[in-house]
Design an enzyme around this catalytic site. Structure first.
Site, mmCIF file in Angstrom:
data_model
loop_
_atom_site.group_PDB
_atom_site.id
_atom_site.type_symbol
_atom_site.label_atom_id
_atom_site.label_comp_id
_atom_site.label_asym_id
_atom_site.label_seq_id
_atom_site.Cartn_x
_atom_site.Cartn_y
_atom_site.Cartn_z
ATOM 1 C CG ASN A 136 24.872 30.924 89.411
ATOM 2 O OD1 ASN A 136 24.425 30.753 88.276
ATOM 3 N ND2 ASN A 136 24.626 30.007 90.029
ATOM 4 C CB SER A 170 28.776 26.211 90.374
ATOM 5 O OG SER A 170 28.366 25.418 89.274
ATOM 6 C CD GLU A 171 23.214 26.411 88.792
ATOM 7 O OE1 GLU A 171 23.951 27.184 89.034
ATOM 8 O OE2 GLU A 171 22.549 26.423 87.780
ATOM 9 C CG ASN A 172 27.467 21.871 90.633
ATOM 10 O OD1 ASN A 172 27.668 23.027 90.672
ATOM 11 N ND2 ASN A 172 28.265 21.111 90.665
ATOM 12 C CB SER A 223 23.550 25.383 96.546
ATOM 13 O OG SER A 223 23.946 25.977 95.475
#
Lengths: 219, 245
Positions: free
Chosen positions: A24, A47-49, A89
């Site tokens: 990340n 990607s944390e979304n 996530s």
């Protein structure tokens, strides 16, 4: 004194990424690290979304408003990509399934605590996913300038800004050096071309141990 | 609201018993002072129709739970312009200038959560779990005033669930029962938000009859959705257009 450019910091940071890693990259400079990752390493960028397998920015005709990264930039995906919800996530992040995160920082101290989300008296924008990443990723690497714009030190005995996480940073890559966090504090591993360990020590507030095998940063 | 639920059940012989004609109709029962949950990340996957309809009401003193707070003039920025929001519970709000003004002048309360904690609090709310321990935020202001407990050698902070009087989500496709399929990264917070509303309202780009969605591909089972409607005029604004050449 000749210090490294942002791009050179990113080139060095990319060397932290090993084959098969799930990584990340934080918003800002760390995002640029992606430009330096060799394609044969089979890296998956998270990607944390809710995206695994982030690809390059899209061509203009490929832009899709339903496909963005955590910095709200339009992106593309690579073969093998997946989409998931925010709970999954952050299960990846908090459950220790992310091999490495590379983040920017305003301050870091010799205990491995960092501060990168708020400055008192200024507007609080929020921590986003940073606190989760530093407490959950297997390895936390910071990319940052060694000194701030006014020449003040950012590698400290103790952070003065509100913390993002405590005792969680493993390595710091700056425009001057590569420094590890150890039980005994900061350990100098590599120096930028043209600089000496003494120069790094003079620009670091906390005491700096010298590794017996200090090398020049390879860029 | 109780009466409304009764009405729904009594008319459930019709497979469209959850289907509403418009956002305005689907907002029935929302009152000032309520806690409202919103799906979306940035402007991606936000319930545009519901937010616009809320902005045309006189509702105020709302507590809004949303990862972000929209931008000036769009998304939750619309409710902020009209000073309908009393408190925001979010993880990152950096994209909104009006937000800054209202916050600094004390007209807006803000509670910042780490993004994973926000997601898990909402998930916990939907799953009937009143609190949970997480290492995120230990040793920071986030843990101040909360119980911190050491479990198997590591410190964890106790975080509580979040539940909404209403939850608003946006999906790509949905059927009459409220089964939902999201598209790409527009999924984000929507599936968890859908679970945590006493009444969950889903707006969809394509509303289809029962049987049209492959059960294997449903992301959010319709049991979590009480009201659904066909959305219209989606703008899908892009916050940060970035391309390569």
């Amino acid at each position: 004194m000749k210090i490294l450019t942002r791009d050179q910091i990113c080139a060095r940071a990319a060397q932290e990424i090993k084959a098969g890693f799930v990584v990340n990259l934080g918003i800002g400079i760390p995002t640029l690290v992606a430009n330096h990752i060799p394609s044969h390493l089979n890296i998956m960028l998270h990607s944390e979304n809710g995206v695994m397998g982030v690809g390059p920015f899209p061509l203009e005709e490929e832009v899709d408003p339903d496909l963005i990264n955590a910095g709200k930039q339009t992106i593309s995906t690579l073969p093998g990509a997946s989409f998931f919800n925010s709970s999954d996530s952050f299960a990846m992040i908090r459950g220790g399934h992310i091999d490495l995160t590379i983040l920017g920082s305003m301050q870091v101290d010799e205990t491995g605590s960092l501060a990168n989300w708020m400055v008192p008296g200024k507007l609080v924008k929020g921590m986003g996913g940073a606190m989760d990443l530093v407490s959950g990723a297997k390895r936390v690497v910071l990319t940052m300038q060694h000194l701030d714009k006014n020449g003040s030190k950012k590698l400290l005995r103790k952070c003065t800004l509100p913390l993002t996480g405590s005792h969680c940073v493993h390595r710091i890559i700056t425009d001057m050096a590569v420094i590890d966090i150890t039980q005994k504090g900061f350990l100098l591993k590599e120096v930028a071309p043209g600089l000496t360990p003494e120069i790094i020590a003079n620009n670091t507030e906390a005491p700096l141990q010298f590794d017996p095998d200090i090398t020049e940063m390879k860029l | 609201m109780e009466n409304h639920t009764d009405k729904i059940v009594s008319s459930a012989q019709d497979s469209k018993y959850k289907v509403f004609n418009s956002a305005t109709e689907a907002l029935q029962g929302v009152a000032s002072g309520m806690t409202l949950l919103f799906g979306g990340f940035g402007l991606c996957g936000i319930p545009e129709n519901c937010i616009e309809a809320l902005s045309k009401t006189k509702l105020k003193d709302l507590t809004c739970v949303s990862n972000n707070a929209g931008v000036d003039g769009f998304g939750l920025g619309l409710l902020m312009e009209r000073q309908q929001i009393k408190k925001m519970i979010s993880s990152y709000v950096g994209e909104n200038e009006l937000f800054e003004k209202l916050f600094l002048s004390g007209q807006l309360e803000v509670e910042m959560n780490p993004q994973g904690t926000l997601a898990e609090r909402i998930r916990a709310g939907g799953a009937g779990i009143p609190a949970f321990f997480t290492p995120t935020g230990v040793g920071t202001v986030v843990a101040e005033g909360k119980e911190v407990r050491e479990i198997e050698g590591r410190k964890y902070v106790l975080e509580k669930w979040i539940r909404g009087d209403f939850a608003f989500v946006k999906a790509w496709k949905g059927d009459y029962f409220g089964n939902l399929i999201f598209r790409k990264s527009a999924r984000n917070f929507n599936p968890l938000v859908a679970t945590a509303g006493k009444i969950t309202v889903a707006e969809v780009e394509q509303l289809v009859p029962l049987g049209e969605l492959d059960p294997d591909e449903v992301h959010t089972p319709g049991v979590f959705v009480q009201r659904i409607f066909q959305g219209k005029n989606y703008q899908k604004r892009i916050e940060n257009l970035t391309t390569r050449t």
